[in-house]
Design an enzyme around this catalytic site. Structure first.
Site, mmCIF file in Angstrom:
data_model
loop_
_atom_site.group_PDB
_atom_site.id
_atom_site.type_symbol
_atom_site.label_atom_id
_atom_site.label_comp_id
_atom_site.label_asym_id
_atom_site.label_seq_id
_atom_site.Cartn_x
_atom_site.Cartn_y
_atom_site.Cartn_z
ATOM 1 N N PRO A 1 -10.906 83.076 62.393
ATOM 2 C CG PRO A 1 -12.645 83.628 63.833
ATOM 3 C CD PRO A 1 -11.267 84.059 63.420
ATOM 4 C CG ASN A 2 -15.475 79.795 60.991
ATOM 5 O OD1 ASN A 2 -15.486 78.626 61.353
ATOM 6 N ND2 ASN A 2 -16.046 80.760 61.686
ATOM 7 N NE ARG B 1 -20.308 75.704 54.764
ATOM 8 C CZ ARG B 1 -21.486 75.324 55.184
ATOM 9 N NH1 ARG B 1 -21.652 74.127 55.645
ATOM 10 N NH2 ARG B 1 -22.512 76.139 55.170
ATOM 11 C CE1 TYR C 1 -16.199 85.597 53.454
ATOM 12 C CE2 TYR C 1 -17.573 83.629 53.680
ATOM 13 C CZ TYR C 1 -17.201 84.895 54.108
ATOM 14 O OH TYR C 1 -17.832 85.461 55.185
ATOM 15 C CG ASN D 1 -9.765 88.138 56.628
ATOM 16 O OD1 ASN D 1 -10.556 88.520 57.498
ATOM 17 N ND2 ASN D 1 -10.176 87.616 55.487
ATOM 18 C CB ALA E 1 -16.320 86.400 63.185
ATOM 19 C CG HIS F 1 -17.230 92.261 62.480
ATOM 20 N ND1 HIS F 1 -16.894 93.250 61.592
ATOM 21 C CD2 HIS F 1 -17.243 91.094 61.749
ATOM 22 C CE1 HIS F 1 -16.736 92.729 60.383
ATOM 23 N NE2 HIS F 1 -16.935 91.426 60.452
ATOM 24 C CG ASP G 1 -6.269 96.445 73.718
ATOM 25 O OD1 ASP G 1 -6.525 97.543 73.196
ATOM 26 O OD2 ASP G 1 -6.873 96.010 74.718
ATOM 27 C CD GLU H 1 -9.819 95.794 59.116
ATOM 28 O OE1 GLU H 1 -9.397 96.910 59.523
ATOM 29 O OE2 GLU H 1 -10.983 95.409 59.289
ATOM 30 C CG HIS I 1 -12.495 92.443 55.885
ATOM 31 N ND1 HIS I 1 -12.564 91.537 56.922
ATOM 32 C CD2 HIS I 1 -12.142 93.621 56.432
ATOM 33 C CE1 HIS I 1 -12.267 92.160 58.046
ATOM 34 N NE2 HIS I 1 -11.999 93.418 57.778
ATOM 35 C CB ILE I 2 -12.398 87.408 51.158
ATOM 36 C CG1 ILE I 2 -11.052 86.877 51.660
ATOM 37 C CG2 ILE I 2 -12.769 86.786 49.812
ATOM 38 C CD1 ILE I 2 -11.096 85.431 52.135
ATOM 39 N NE ARG J 1 -21.085 89.060 54.019
ATOM 40 C CZ ARG J 1 -20.347 88.050 54.503
ATOM 41 N NH1 ARG J 1 -19.026 88.128 54.484
ATOM 42 N NH2 ARG J 1 -20.937 86.968 54.994
ATOM 43 N NE ARG K 1 -21.226 89.273 57.738
ATOM 44 C CZ ARG K 1 -20.846 88.120 58.332
ATOM 45 N NH1 ARG K 1 -19.636 88.006 58.837
ATOM 46 N NH2 ARG K 1 -21.675 87.098 58.421
HETATM 47 O O1 CA2 Z 1 -14.802 88.961 54.082
HETATM 48 C C1 CA2 Z 1 -14.002 88.546 54.931
HETATM 49 O O2 CA2 Z 1 -12.840 88.243 54.655
HETATM 50 C C2 CA2 Z 1 -14.454 88.331 56.372
HETATM 51 O O3 CA2 Z 1 -13.378 88.717 57.223
HETATM 52 C C3 CA2 Z 1 -14.753 86.858 56.493
HETATM 53 C C4 CA2 Z 1 -15.347 86.472 57.847
HETATM 54 C C5 CA2 Z 1 -16.528 87.379 58.207
HETATM 55 O O4 CA2 Z 1 -16.968 87.077 59.523
HETATM 56 C C6 CA2 Z 1 -16.153 88.839 58.126
HETATM 57 O O5 CA2 Z 1 -17.297 89.618 58.422
HETATM 58 C C7 CA2 Z 1 -15.663 89.183 56.724
HETATM 59 C C8 CA2 Z 1 -15.838 85.030 57.818
HETATM 60 C C9 CA2 Z 1 -14.782 84.025 57.427
HETATM 61 C C10 CA2 Z 1 -15.434 82.731 57.196
HETATM 62 O O6 CA2 Z 1 -14.763 82.083 56.164
HETATM 63 C C11 CA2 Z 1 -15.394 81.073 55.514
HETATM 64 C C12 CA2 Z 1 -14.873 80.725 54.308
HETATM 65 C C13 CA2 Z 1 -15.459 79.734 53.590
HETATM 66 C C14 CA2 Z 1 -16.553 79.055 54.098
HETATM 67 C C15 CA2 Z 1 -17.073 79.418 55.319
HETATM 68 C C16 CA2 Z 1 -16.477 80.422 56.046
#
Ligand code: CA2
Length: 147
Positions: free
Chosen positions: A11-12, A19, A24, A75, A78, A81, A88, A99, A101-102, A108, A112
């Site tokens: 998600p996101n 953003r 990121y 990836n 959220a 976590h 599963d 796995e 994570h950017i 953080r 997380r």
């Molecule tokens: O660092 C990562 O790749 C995360 O998986 C990114 C997730 C965060 O919840 C994890 O803890 C770490 C969040 C992704 C949200 O992506 C966005 C990218 C640009 C702008 C807003 C959100």
């Protein structure tokens, strides 16, 4: 035989590059897809990149990968976590799972620091920006093509 890796994003991550560039980076998910596709050709891999904001859709994508892919790079965003269901589903996949994570999740918030997905992942990359996807692909080539 052709070797396919699915790159799944949670998600996101569709907002990548739009953003929070300080966390990121400036690349979009399309940029990541293009770069991975180009790199995969040089590594002898096929790749397909997916993104969903919905947990059940990601689980369906993991189920699809059971027949369609030899490796998964994920990836889970959220859901990393929170999601026992994604863990599963990954446990029902037979190939390597990496796995990504950017951001460096360990630098953080405390929530997380724990990952359900890490209980299944063969490797974890965090904090190397979107380059982490390319590094994960190189490892997949080692495991699936050259291994
Ligand atoms: O660092 C990562 O790749 C995360 O998986 C990114 C997730 C965060 O919840 C994890 O803890 C770490 C969040 C992704 C949200 O992506 C966005 C990218 C640009 C702008 C807003 C959100």
């Amino acid at each position: 035989m052709s070797v396919t890796v699915h790159i799944l994003n949670g998600p996101n991550l569709n907002l990548l590059g739009q953003r929070e560039p300080e966390i990121y980076g400036a690349d979009t998910l399309d940029d990541v897809a293009q770069r991975c596709t180009t790199l995969a050709q040089t590594l002898g891999l096929n790749v397909a990149l997916f993104q969903s904001n919905h947990e059940g859709v990601i689980i369906d994508q993991i189920h699809t990968a059971r027949q369609a892919a030899q490796g998964i790079i994920i990836n889970p965003a959220a859901f990393t976590h929170t999601s026992v269901a994604i863990l599963d589903a990954l446990n029902a996949f037979d190939g390597p799972v990496i796995e990504v994570h950017i951001s460096n999740v360990h630098k953080r918030e405390a929530f997380r620091h724990h990952s359900y997905v890490s209980l299944r992942a063969d490797g974890v990359i965090a904090g190397l920006g979107v380059e982490g996807y390319a590094l994960a692909l190189r490892r997949m080539a080692t495991l699936l093509v050259r291994g």
